[in-house]
Enzyme design. Structure first.
Site, PDB file in Angstrom:
ATOM      1  N   HIS A  12      -8.488 -13.149 -47.063  1.00 43.51           N
ATOM      2  CA  HIS A  12      -8.836 -14.914 -47.659  1.00 43.51           C
ATOM      3  C   HIS A  12      -9.631 -14.344 -48.673  1.00 43.51           C
ATOM      4  O   HIS A  12     -10.427 -15.576 -48.786  1.00 43.51           O
ATOM      5  CB  HIS A  12     -10.123 -13.995 -46.296  1.00 43.51           C
ATOM      6  CG  HIS A  12      -9.767 -13.206 -45.137  1.00 43.51           C
ATOM      7  ND1 HIS A  12     -11.009 -13.151 -44.525  1.00 43.51           N
ATOM      8  CD2 HIS A  12      -8.715 -14.110 -44.131  1.00 43.51           C
ATOM      9  CE1 HIS A  12     -10.051 -12.533 -42.740  1.00 43.51           C
ATOM     10  NE2 HIS A  12      -9.342 -13.139 -43.460  1.00 43.51           N
ATOM     11  N   LYS A  55       3.203 -14.260 -52.786  1.00 39.09           N
ATOM     12  CA  LYS A  55       4.031 -15.591 -52.232  1.00 39.09           C
ATOM     13  C   LYS A  55       3.275 -16.628 -52.633  1.00 39.09           C
ATOM     14  O   LYS A  55       4.000 -17.776 -53.557  1.00 39.09           O
ATOM     15  CB  LYS A  55       4.911 -15.134 -50.970  1.00 39.09           C
ATOM     16  CG  LYS A  55       5.649 -16.375 -50.736  1.00 39.09           C
ATOM     17  CD  LYS A  55       6.840 -17.188 -50.077  1.00 39.09           C
ATOM     18  CE  LYS A  55       6.975 -15.603 -49.278  1.00 39.09           C
ATOM     19  NZ  LYS A  55       7.789 -16.218 -47.771  1.00 39.09           N
ATOM     20  N   SER A  77       5.368 -26.615 -45.710  1.00 38.33           N
ATOM     21  CA  SER A  77       4.862 -25.921 -44.665  1.00 38.33           C
ATOM     22  C   SER A  77       3.089 -26.811 -45.617  1.00 38.33           C
ATOM     23  O   SER A  77       2.822 -27.256 -45.120  1.00 38.33           O
ATOM     24  CB  SER A  77       4.465 -25.333 -44.554  1.00 38.33           C
ATOM     25  OG  SER A  77       5.260 -24.958 -43.709  1.00 38.33           O
ATOM     26  N   LYS A  79       0.574 -13.490 -41.122  1.00 37.46           N
ATOM     27  CA  LYS A  79       1.883 -13.073 -40.694  1.00 37.46           C
ATOM     28  C   LYS A  79       1.719 -13.182 -38.412  1.00 37.46           C
ATOM     29  O   LYS A  79       0.745 -12.161 -38.084  1.00 37.46           O
ATOM     30  CB  LYS A  79       2.730 -12.160 -40.721  1.00 37.46           C
ATOM     31  CG  LYS A  79       4.291 -12.786 -40.910  1.00 37.46           C
ATOM     32  CD  LYS A  79       5.198 -14.058 -41.337  1.00 37.46           C
ATOM     33  CE  LYS A  79       6.595 -13.739 -41.531  1.00 37.46           C
ATOM     34  NZ  LYS A  79       7.048 -13.973 -42.784  1.00 37.46           N
ATOM     35  N   THR A 110      13.671 -23.590 -46.881  1.00 31.40           N
ATOM     36  CA  THR A 110      13.428 -22.363 -47.296  1.00 31.40           C
ATOM     37  C   THR A 110      14.652 -22.175 -47.460  1.00 31.40           C
ATOM     38  O   THR A 110      15.187 -21.775 -49.215  1.00 31.40           O
ATOM     39  CB  THR A 110      13.820 -21.800 -45.868  1.00 31.40           C
ATOM     40  OG1 THR A 110      12.546 -20.962 -45.400  1.00 31.40           O
ATOM     41  CG2 THR A 110      12.969 -20.235 -46.442  1.00 31.40           C
ATOM     42  N   ASN A 140      18.716 -20.206 -39.985  1.00 33.77           N
ATOM     43  CA  ASN A 140      18.477 -21.880 -40.534  1.00 33.77           C
ATOM     44  C   ASN A 140      18.502 -21.507 -42.203  1.00 33.77           C
ATOM     45  O   ASN A 140      19.105 -22.007 -42.811  1.00 33.77           O
ATOM     46  CB  ASN A 140      17.175 -21.824 -39.814  1.00 33.77           C
ATOM     47  CG  ASN A 140      16.567 -22.903 -40.590  1.00 33.77           C
ATOM     48  OD1 ASN A 140      15.886 -22.667 -41.744  1.00 33.77           O
ATOM     49  ND2 ASN A 140      16.425 -24.370 -40.134  1.00 33.77           N
TER      50      ASN A 140
END
Length: 472
Positions: free
Chosen positions: A66, A96, A364, A108, A196, A235
């Site tokens: 956080h 990342k 994103s 996640k 990606t 993808n």
């Protein structure tokens, strides 16, 4: 390759953090805080099936850090989903985002199902119920936690998630920003689907552009004629292969869970993908050699190996057999820590996942900003830019007496579309981040790009905690 149930991705990530910390001066409490998951939500919910029976489904959402909000990370549907895996993937997201300077904490999510075993109606039920569980515990929201697609999910599932969230929060004007990777009709963003894979291409392109590094590997600079093997043609793998081949590289092998294709003359990726979609695999494809044991393709000779499937694919068992000179981690966690040590000792250059896989979260971030601003990128300035460039060209023609060719005029006058701006922002992010981490590697005189990436990420996270006054 079968996943080892004893393996813990989270423990691997923590050990990478410890390795990086040896090159830094950190308060021990700060180091411990950086490693730990802030919040772990594990839950079960029943789903009524078409025949009237019920299945109890297990779901997870982990918020690792956080230090910045909202937290960000995908949701995967897979039978391999477990708490340790989700914790590990959430922690990777933290580092990342910090590595590429995206202002999110890491998170996640996962649902322990085989998505292929359910029809569309059943998957919708599962997705909406999973979302409602997150809403009840405030584990989703534009300012709290913003999921995205991952293995086994896509734009369709993200549309179900945002629709469910809006139903629970009808007064929330920024509700569309609760999730990214949405269809364009649901305020998604141009370029997100291929983001990606394009990030993987840009990252590998930058790595092979550094003459000093390529000379040490016995390679020339540039992608032209580089022989590449791809693991996974989902993808990420498909778009990675597509852009790498368009840049002049030769895809000589593609591995999937149910078999692979090997062709030293080069593989037409788009044709192979079409065949895969129609036939659910590569067997019977008219060109190249079908390899039943697709894991063996990872050990064949090539310049660059791109694992773009699941984690834990290159382990201590097969790392000594890898013949690639460069490995680009397009997937999350495909190389275990023990395997990476073997690879580095063998002078194999590893481009780490926490950098190379960052294209998705970068775009994103752009989608999240678009949803908060409630206006598409380029919408305000595109026509203004077109008129400005047209006036400039007209002035040059009048001053010189020469006329531009129509194709030149069209290329210059064209205003930037949303996709143009997204790809430009992605390229800037990936290019800057690669040279930052490679410079860190050389300054610290270490072999591992991954350690350098963790150092860079930890420095940025530590500054956040320090500036908040939590640690000295």
């Amino acid at each position: 390759m079968a996943q080892n149930q004893e393996y813990s991705l989270f423990e691997d990530v923590c050990s990478f953090v410890d390795d990086a910390a040896q090159h830094m001066e950190l308060h021990p409490g700060l180091l411990e805080q950086i490693k730990q998951c802030n919040s772990i939500y594990k839950f079960h919910f029943p789903v009524r099936m078409d025949d009237g029976s019920y299945q109890v489904v297990k779901g997870y959402r982990v918020q690792h850090s956080h230090h910045k909000l909202p937290v960000k990370g995908g949701i995967r549907f897979s039978e391999m989903v477990n708490e340790q895996e989700v914790m590990g993937l959430a922690s990777l997201m933290t580092f990342k985002c910090a590595m590429v300077n995206i202002p999110f904490g890491g998170a996640k999510g996962g649902v322990n199902i085989d998505p292929l075993a359910y029809n569309t109606r059943q998957l919708e039920k599962i997705t909406r119920r999973y979302t409602s569980e997150l809403i009840k515990k405030k584990f989703i929201g534009p300012a709290i936690d913003v999921p995205a697609p991952d293995y086994g999910t896509g734009a369709r599932e993200m549309a179900w998630i945002v629709d469910t969230y809006e139903a629970f929060n009808p007064e929330a004007i920024n509700a569309k920003a609760c999730v990214t990777g949405k269809p364009l009709s649901q305020h998604g963003i141009e370029g997100r689907t291929e983001a990606t894979g394009m990030g993987v291409y840009i990252g590998i392109r930058e790595a092979v552009s550094v003459k000093e590094d390529m000379e040490s590997l016995g390679l020339t600079t540039g992608l032209q004629d580089k022989k590449i093997i791809i693991q996974g043609l989902g993808n990420v793998g498909f778009y990675s292969a597509k852009y790498l081949s368009e840049a002049g590289a030769k895809i000589i092998g593609v591995a999937e869970w149910n078999g692979g294709i090997w062709d030293e003359n080069g593989i037409d990726i788009e044709a192979l993908k079409e065949y895969q979609i129609e036939n659910k695999g590569f067997e019977g494809y008219g060109k190249g050699e079908f390899i039943k044991d697709s894991a063996s393709l990872l050990e064949k000779e090539c310049d660059i190996l791109v694992p773009a499937a699941l984690e834990n694919q290159i382990t201590s068992e097969n790392a000594g057999k890898i013949k690639a000179k460069i490995i680009g981690e397009a997937a999350n966690g495909p190389i275990t820590k023990e395997a990476e040590k073997i690879l580095l000792d063998r002078e194999i250059f590893v481009i780490p996942d926490m950098y190379l896989n960052a294209g998705g979260v970068t775009v994103s971030y752009f989608e999240w900003l678009k949803n908060l601003s409630r206006v598409s990128f380029g919408k305000l300035e595109k026509r203004y830019d077109m008129e400005k460039y047209k006036f400039l060209l007209d002035s040059i023609e009048n001053a010189t007496g020469d006329a531009f060719k129509q194709e030149q005029r069209d290329a210059i006058v064209k205003g930037a579309s949303e996709r143009d701006l997204v790809i430009s922002g992605l390229e800037e992010t990936m290019v800057t981040a690669y040279h930052d981490l490679n410079e860190m590697r050389k300054n610290k005189k270490i072999k591992s790009l991954r350690t350098a990436a963790f150092i860079l990420a930890i420095e940025r996270i530590a500054i956040s905690y320090t500036d908040m006054g939590i640690f000295p």
